[in-house]
Design an enzyme around this catalytic site. Structure first.
Site, short mmCIF file in Angstrom:
data_model
loop_
_atom_site.label_atom_id
_atom_site.label_comp_id
_atom_site.label_asym_id
_atom_site.label_seq_id
_atom_site.Cartn_x
_atom_site.Cartn_y
_atom_site.Cartn_z
N ASP A 213 -74.94 -43.35 -61.08
CA ASP A 213 -75.28 -44.72 -60.67
C ASP A 213 -75.58 -44.83 -59.18
O ASP A 213 -75.38 -43.89 -58.42
CB ASP A 213 -74.15 -45.69 -61.08
CG ASP A 213 -72.77 -45.14 -60.75
OD1 ASP A 213 -72.68 -44.19 -59.95
OD2 ASP A 213 -71.78 -45.65 -61.31
N ASP B 109 -61.27 -51.70 -65.02
CA ASP B 109 -61.60 -52.49 -66.21
C ASP B 109 -62.18 -51.62 -67.33
O ASP B 109 -62.72 -52.14 -68.31
CB ASP B 109 -62.59 -53.61 -65.85
CG ASP B 109 -63.88 -53.09 -65.24
OD1 ASP B 109 -64.05 -51.84 -65.17
OD2 ASP B 109 -64.73 -53.90 -64.84
C1 GLP Z 1 -67.25 -46.97 -59.24
C2 GLP Z 1 -68.19 -45.94 -59.87
C3 GLP Z 1 -67.57 -45.28 -61.06
C4 GLP Z 1 -66.16 -44.82 -60.73
C5 GLP Z 1 -65.31 -46.02 -60.38
C6 GLP Z 1 -63.88 -45.65 -60.02
O1 GLP Z 1 -67.35 -48.21 -59.82
N1 GLP Z 1 -69.45 -46.49 -60.23
O2 GLP Z 1 -68.38 -44.19 -61.48
O3 GLP Z 1 -65.60 -44.12 -61.81
O4 GLP Z 1 -65.89 -46.63 -59.25
O5 GLP Z 1 -63.82 -45.26 -58.68
P1 GLP Z 1 -62.58 -44.68 -57.96
O6 GLP Z 1 -62.51 -43.25 -58.34
O7 GLP Z 1 -62.89 -44.82 -56.49
O8 GLP Z 1 -61.39 -45.44 -58.38
#
Ligand code: GLP
Length: 256
Positions: free
Chosen positions: A63, A132
């Protein structure tokens, strides 16, 4: 689903690194799907330290934010180059990250899908999970058959990601993300989650019903998924003891 529970985030990242390293060794010209966020950082550090050969590897990221300049400190383009790509011998042309500044977003999403297809599909997709239950940026109620497209972030995700931007107002509302259908086509998925704040999302994804209200729960329908957790992220699982026993008694030929 194979649930692998490790004592610490460090140990969970270590297992994930071994899974990715094995993929690279078994198929040097493999196609990896990659994720951003705090969680995969340790994994990327471990992969860098292993000095693997990335010269034949092709990557597709999940993404990207819409509207952030490529070089913005919080763009996923910057994240990936700073935290992984510039430290390994990957060929720049083999790196693919959704374009958050494309003039025609639907067209560039279709091109992204076509590139994954012509690369032969994703061999191993690395995933994190949002609080979520989102994977990539597929927020709750995303179509479970969705493809790469534009999505609007929920207030909760913008709040969660505000820590990287300094303030919530600076977090873009719109993103481009691989769809859930795209992720489900990867030959193997590896979901890494650490920390107490992920415990609820993980419990729902692993032991709850398959529902678009927790997009990661769709992975229950995928034939090859490993979920690598630390104790905190695993703390909401009812069958943790069973998963631990399974992992500790794997036949040698199945061991990592
Ligand atoms: C973002 C990304 C996800 C990721 C999520 C959790 O929203 N688009 O791909 O898994 O964050 O991130 P973190 O690992 O910083 O908690």
């Amino acid at each position: 689903m194979e649930i692998i529970i490790q004592a610490t985030p460090e140990a969970a990242a270590d297992v994930a690194a071994r899974i990715v390293a094995r993929q690279l060794r078994e198929k040097p010209a493999c196609v990896l799907g990659l994720a951003t966020g705090i969680t995969p950082l340790l994994l990327y550090q471990k992969l860098i330290a292993l000095h693997l050969d990335w010269s034949g590897v092709t990557t597709f990221n999940l993404d990207e934010y819409i509207g952030l300049p490529r070089g913005h400190p919080q763009s996923y383009h910057t994240f990936m180059w700073e935290n992984l790509f510039k430290h390994v011998n990957i060929v720049a042309e083999n790196v693919h990250i959704p374009d958050g500044n494309a003039q025609n977003i639907p067209e560039s999403c279709a091109t992204y899908e076509a590139r994954i297809h012509s690369a032969g599909g994703i061999d191993l997709q690395v995933l994190g999970i949002g609080t979520d239950g989102h994977i990539g940026f597929n927020e709750p109620t995303s179509s479970l058959a969705s493809r790469t497209r534009i999505k609007t972030l929920t207030p909760r995700t913008r709040q969660d990601n505000a820590r990287y931007f300094g303030s919530e107002e600076d977090v873009p509302h719109h993103v481009v993300t691989m769809g859930i259908g795209t992720i489900m086509e990867a030959k193997q998925n590896l979901l890494l989650a650490t920390g107490q704040h992920k415990a609820h999302a993980i419990a729902e994804a692993v032991e709850g019903p398959v529902t678009s209200m927790n997009p990661a729960s769709i992975l229950q329908l995928h034939p090859r998924v490993k979920v690598t957790l630390d104790e905190a992220a695993a703390s909401g699982l009812q069958r943790a003891e069973y998963y631990r026993w399974v992992y500790d008694h794997k036949p040698d030929w199945q061991a990592l």
